[in-house]
Design an enzyme around this catalytic site. Structure first.
Site, PDB file in Angstrom:
ATOM      1  N   VAL A   1       0.956  -1.120   0.072  1.00 36.30           N
ATOM      2  CA  VAL A   1       0.055   0.006   0.217  1.00 36.30           C
ATOM      3  C   VAL A   1       0.990   1.216  -0.079  1.00 36.30           C
ATOM      4  O   VAL A   1       0.741   1.975   0.815  1.00 36.30           O
ATOM      5  CB  VAL A   1      -1.073   0.100   1.099  1.00 36.30           C
ATOM      6  CG1 VAL A   1      -2.154  -0.912   1.156  1.00 36.30           C
ATOM      7  CG2 VAL A   1      -0.206  -0.279   2.433  1.00 36.30           C
ATOM      8  N   HIS A   2       1.968   1.345  -0.821  1.00 33.33           N
ATOM      9  CA  HIS A   2       2.873   2.291  -1.181  1.00 33.33           C
ATOM     10  C   HIS A   2       2.415   3.696  -0.515  1.00 33.33           C
ATOM     11  O   HIS A   2       3.048   4.211   0.398  1.00 33.33           O
ATOM     12  CB  HIS A   2       3.463   2.404  -2.487  1.00 33.33           C
ATOM     13  CG  HIS A   2       4.038   0.925  -3.095  1.00 33.33           C
ATOM     14  ND1 HIS A   2       5.195   0.471  -2.570  1.00 33.33           N
ATOM     15  CD2 HIS A   2       3.358   0.336  -4.002  1.00 33.33           C
ATOM     16  CE1 HIS A   2       5.226  -0.630  -3.490  1.00 33.33           C
ATOM     17  NE2 HIS A   2       4.365  -1.046  -4.216  1.00 33.33           N
TER      18      HIS A   2
END
Length: 320
Positions: A241-242
């Site tokens: 979930v950069h």
């Protein structure tokens, strides 16, 4: 109200999580969202940003569309193979159709007006290519004093994901990235792949989020193809979930541990194009002259309490 925040984004599954995180955090005043080309076309990223805000009941947040291509060279490749043809794993219909269009005037105009009108310096969180931010700083240098920090998701210390050396956001417009990270003197935090991959969440975490209510369920519905792609990257049943990791730092300064390093961006036409060159050697070991990176410095996010960060994300994304 806490941090005044503007998100610049190219949604993108992880961008959707990041926008929802800001939209549902009491600690932040989400002033606006600007969009840029990147994972998919500008038209699609803009529509997706409006959809996510509608999901979160935040049609009060102004949205403006920005750059549809890089500053100099064409974008080499989009990321539809990861994010799907619509940017949301082909499942954008899981989100409500927005009842509005983006505002007139474009992203740079909205960024400038929001920064000018703010009662205190604003945090900008660019989580796509840095084209809009480079243009803002070029056209409105007088507004730099109104920017508290620029918290960027991008780059890699040990390599990239689009090439062996380059991370997607930086690689998509290296000239813009160099303008922001190297040529300007605004405080910046770079949140690289090395850390965001370590912050990946398990499929079980996503399933629990999906059971918390309409927002969690809609976000979970966007993830099957993205999750499948990241199983191959991570080697386990989870996904990165950069962008939400970077937005967490924008909302809660210090949730990521940072260190200051000299930085440059490779804008050559060679195999290193788009690489972030971060000199992590001890100061006494750094050479002078040939091979030395630019004199600019950035705060690089290098570590965090992984369980604490995931709990931070889950708490806000699961709020009623």
């Amino acid at each position: 109200m806490g941090t005044k925040l503007i998100i610049d984004t190219d949604p993108g599954v992880d961008d959707a999580f990041a926008i929802a995180l800001a939209a549902r955090s009491d600690e932040v005043e989400l002033l606006g969202v600007t969009t840029v080309f990147g994972n998919v076309s500008l038209a699609a990223t803009t529509r997706n940003a409006l959809r996510v805000l509608a999901l979160c009941g935040r049609d009060d947040v102004p949205v403006a569309a920005g750059a549809d291509r890089p500053l100099v060279h064409p974008q080499p490749r989009r990321a539809s193979h990861i994010h799907g043809h619509d940017g949301l794993s082909g499942r954008s219909a899981a989100l409500p159709e927005p009842g509005r269009e983006p505002g007139p005037g474009g992203a740079v105009s909205l960024l400038a007006s929001l920064i000018s009108a703010a009662s205190e310096p604003v945090t900008i969180a660019p989580i796509g290519p840095l084209t809009n931010i480079a243009l803002l700083l070029a056209v409105h240098p007088e507004l730099k004093a109104g920017i508290d920090r620029i918290v960027i998701m991008g780059g890699g210390l040990g390599g990239g994901n689009s090439t062996a050396m380059a991370e997607f956001n930086i690689w998509s417009d290296p000239e813009a990235a160099r303008r922001v990270l190297v040529e300007e003197d605004v405080p910046t935090v770079l949140v690289p792949l090395d850390l965001t991959l370590r912050c990946a969440v398990e499929a079980g975490w996503l399933a629990k989020l999906g059971a918390t209510g309409p927002v969690g369920a809609a976000l979970h519905a966007l993830t099957p193809d993205y999750l499948e792609a990241y199983r191959k990257v991570l080697g386990w049943d989870g996904m990165a979930v950069h962008d939400a990791v970077a937005v967490a730092e924008a909302i809660s300064p210090g949730i990521l541990r940072t260190e200051s390093f000299p930085i440059d961006v490779d804008c050559s036409a060679g195999p290193g194009r788009g690489a972030t060159l971060v000199d992590r050697r001890p100061p006494g070991a750094r050479g002078v002259g040939e091979g030395e990176v630019a004199g600019a410095r950035a705060d690089i996010a290098v570590d965090t309490d992984l369980d604490g960060l995931r709990a931070f994300l889950f708490d806000r994304l699961s709020r009623p």
